[in-house]
Design an enzyme around this catalytic site. Structure first.
Site, PDB file in Angstrom:
ATOM      1  N   CYS A 253      78.840  52.467  15.371  1.00 55.63           N
ATOM      2  CA  CYS A 253      77.695  51.163  15.901  1.00 55.63           C
ATOM      3  C   CYS A 253      76.390  51.641  15.532  1.00 55.63           C
ATOM      4  O   CYS A 253      75.806  51.193  14.164  1.00 55.63           O
ATOM      5  CB  CYS A 253      78.253  51.202  17.668  1.00 55.63           C
ATOM      6  SG  CYS A 253      77.569  49.686  18.291  1.00 55.63           S
ATOM      7  N   HIS A 337      84.031  50.649  18.652  1.00 60.45           N
ATOM      8  CA  HIS A 337      83.923  52.074  19.063  1.00 60.45           C
ATOM      9  C   HIS A 337      85.648  52.693  19.197  1.00 60.45           C
ATOM     10  O   HIS A 337      85.963  52.319  20.342  1.00 60.45           O
ATOM     11  CB  HIS A 337      82.796  51.922  21.195  1.00 60.45           C
ATOM     12  CG  HIS A 337      81.826  51.850  20.940  1.00 60.45           C
ATOM     13  ND1 HIS A 337      81.069  52.810  21.039  1.00 60.45           N
ATOM     14  CD2 HIS A 337      81.231  50.552  20.581  1.00 60.45           C
ATOM     15  CE1 HIS A 337      79.685  51.872  20.615  1.00 60.45           C
ATOM     16  NE2 HIS A 337      79.787  50.809  20.838  1.00 60.45           N
ATOM     17  N   GLU A 339      85.773  55.609  20.528  1.00 62.24           N
ATOM     18  CA  GLU A 339      86.026  56.157  21.209  1.00 62.24           C
ATOM     19  C   GLU A 339      86.407  55.478  22.918  1.00 62.24           C
ATOM     20  O   GLU A 339      86.724  55.835  24.032  1.00 62.24           O
ATOM     21  CB  GLU A 339      84.929  57.614  21.521  1.00 62.24           C
ATOM     22  CG  GLU A 339      83.642  56.169  22.651  1.00 62.24           C
ATOM     23  CD  GLU A 339      82.879  55.482  21.771  1.00 62.24           C
ATOM     24  OE1 GLU A 339      83.350  54.816  20.725  1.00 62.24           O
ATOM     25  OE2 GLU A 339      82.406  54.499  22.039  1.00 62.24           O
TER      26      GLU A 339
HETATM   27  N1  GLN Z   1      76.624  49.823  20.935  1.00 60.55           N
HETATM   28  C1  GLN Z   1      76.281  50.189  20.232  1.00 60.55           C
HETATM   29  O1  GLN Z   1      74.786  51.446  19.172  1.00 60.55           O
HETATM   30  C2  GLN Z   1      74.945  48.512  19.592  1.00 60.55           C
HETATM   31  C3  GLN Z   1      73.928  48.397  18.102  1.00 60.55           C
HETATM   32  C4  GLN Z   1      72.824  47.998  18.710  1.00 60.55           C
HETATM   33  N2  GLN Z   1      71.774  47.879  18.982  1.00 60.55           N
HETATM   34  C5  GLN Z   1      73.096  45.975  18.395  1.00 60.55           C
HETATM   35  O2  GLN Z   1      73.354  45.969  19.620  1.00 60.55           O
HETATM   36  O3  GLN Z   1      73.670  46.132  16.986  1.00 60.55           O
END
Ligand code: GLN
Length: 358
Positions: A253, A337, A339
């Site tokens: 992410c 994600h 995980e």
């Molecule tokens: N879950 C995250 O790592 C989000 C990454 C970043 N803050 C976004 O909104 O794109």
């Protein structure tokens, strides 16, 4: 229950009732279309600064799990040690709950953690407004005490510095391969997925220069806010990528965004982000698709990836980037994600792949 008004930055108003902590609050209003997972989402540090709208109409009916801690010092059921979202916005709130693992109701938890919760809002209508207009800032104001709090700022604010650990933390010392984990706001299940695969983890603050440490691989975690604010992290990753000693790297992410930025690509803000348990992604170069858990508002512009990098996954709904990889070196990342927690486990194999590469 006190009456509240949710005011969006374009002036649109929604009326509802307060069931959580009673304080006016401002933040970026985002929506999540998952059918469950409110304890995990509320404690996901990536929601810092955001008012989290849930489209699933009934919330609270399975209560809140206990805050027990596993032997490695990781909370068993929560994704961090506290709620990070600035507020939760739901349609029907159920104070009564029934679940084998529930210890209290959502309202009591929100009150203890001083986080507002509002109900009685048509969250599907609110989501339609956000999808049409794009993500917006918003405020929750109490009707009987209409203090005009300032609009919140989100873009350009470094939320990562607020949620990252402040000092180096070691897990599984002496276990085997050493992995540096850059904590931009890491979720507990990422730590667990790595530790369960027998590695030693060295969790470092977001701006810590790990390059002179002794390690076998680098892991770039998730995190809140605007990736363009993490200038120091990107510099440290660039040092890693240009080191003649090539070691594996995986990102998730925010980690996908920071790895791509370090490679030279640029980031843009999505109209309304991806937050759900059913985001379909395809592995580039194959017909293999996966259903993924997601929570992000920014994305990598794949057209700006340098020639030695390529897209690893693509989103089947809107074609946006869902991961990158280096063409030669063992460096890859996912925008979703793997995980889960909560969400589908289809892509957990990416952790196996990373640990095999070490
Ligand atoms: N879950 C995250 O790592 C989000 C990454 C970043 N803050 C976004 O909104 O794109």
């Amino acid at each position: 229950m006190r009456s509240i008004t949710l005011v969006l930055s374009d002036g649109t108003k929604f009326h509802g009732k307060s069931f959580g902590y009673e304080k006016p609050v401002a933040g970026e209003v985002v929506f999540n279309t998952a059918m469950m997972g409110y304890p995990e989402s509320l404690t996901d540090p990536s929601y810092a600064g955001q008012l989290m709208t849930l489209t699933f109409p009934l919330v609270g009916n399975y209560g809140i799990p206990p805050f027990t801690v596993e032997e490695k010092g990781i909370a068993t059921f929560m994704e961090s040690d506290r709620i990070h979202a600035s507020a939760i916005i739901v349609s029907d709130y159920s104070e009564k709950y029934s679940h084998w693992n529930a210890k209290e109701n959502l309202a009591d938890w929100l009150k203890r953690e001083e986080v507002p919760g509002i109900c009685g809002v048509d969250t599907r209508q609110l989501t339609k407004v956000l999808r049409e207009h794009g993500v917006m800032m918003g405020k929750i104001i109490f009707d009987d005490e209409p203090t005009n709090i300032p609009e919140a700022e989100y873009e350009g604010i470094n939320y990562v510095a607020k949620v990252s650990c402040k000092e180096v933390i070691h897990y599984n010392r002496g276990a085997g391969k050493k992995v540096i984990l850059v904590d931009c706001g890491v979720k507990n299940n990422i730590l667990r997925c790595l530790l369960d695969r027998g590695v030693e983890l060295i969790r470092v603050p977001w701006n810590y220069d790990f390059n002179n440490m002794d390690f076998d691989g680098l892991f770039l975690a998730n995190g809140p806010g605007d990736p363009d604010t993490c200038v120091e992290t990107v510099k440290n990753i660039q040092k890693f990528l240009t080191n003649p000693k090539v070691r594996p790297c995986m990102g998730i992410c925010m980690g996908n965004q920071l790895l791509s930025k370090a490679a030279g690509a640029s980031i843009y803000k999505l109209k309304y982000g991806h937050r759900s348990h059913n985001q379909p992604v395809r592995m580039v170069g194959s017909n293999q698709c996966f259903i993924t858990s997601q929570n992000h508002g920014y994305a990598v512009d794949s057209t700006t990836l340098p020639s030695d990098w390529e897209s690893l996954f693509v989103n089947m709904n809107d074609g946006s980037n869902e991961g990158v990889k280096h063409k030669k070196n063992p460096w890859f990342s996912a925008q979703f994600h793997p995980e889960a927690c909560s969400g589908p486990l289809d892509t957990e194999f990416l952790f196996d792949k990373f640990v095999e590469l070490l």
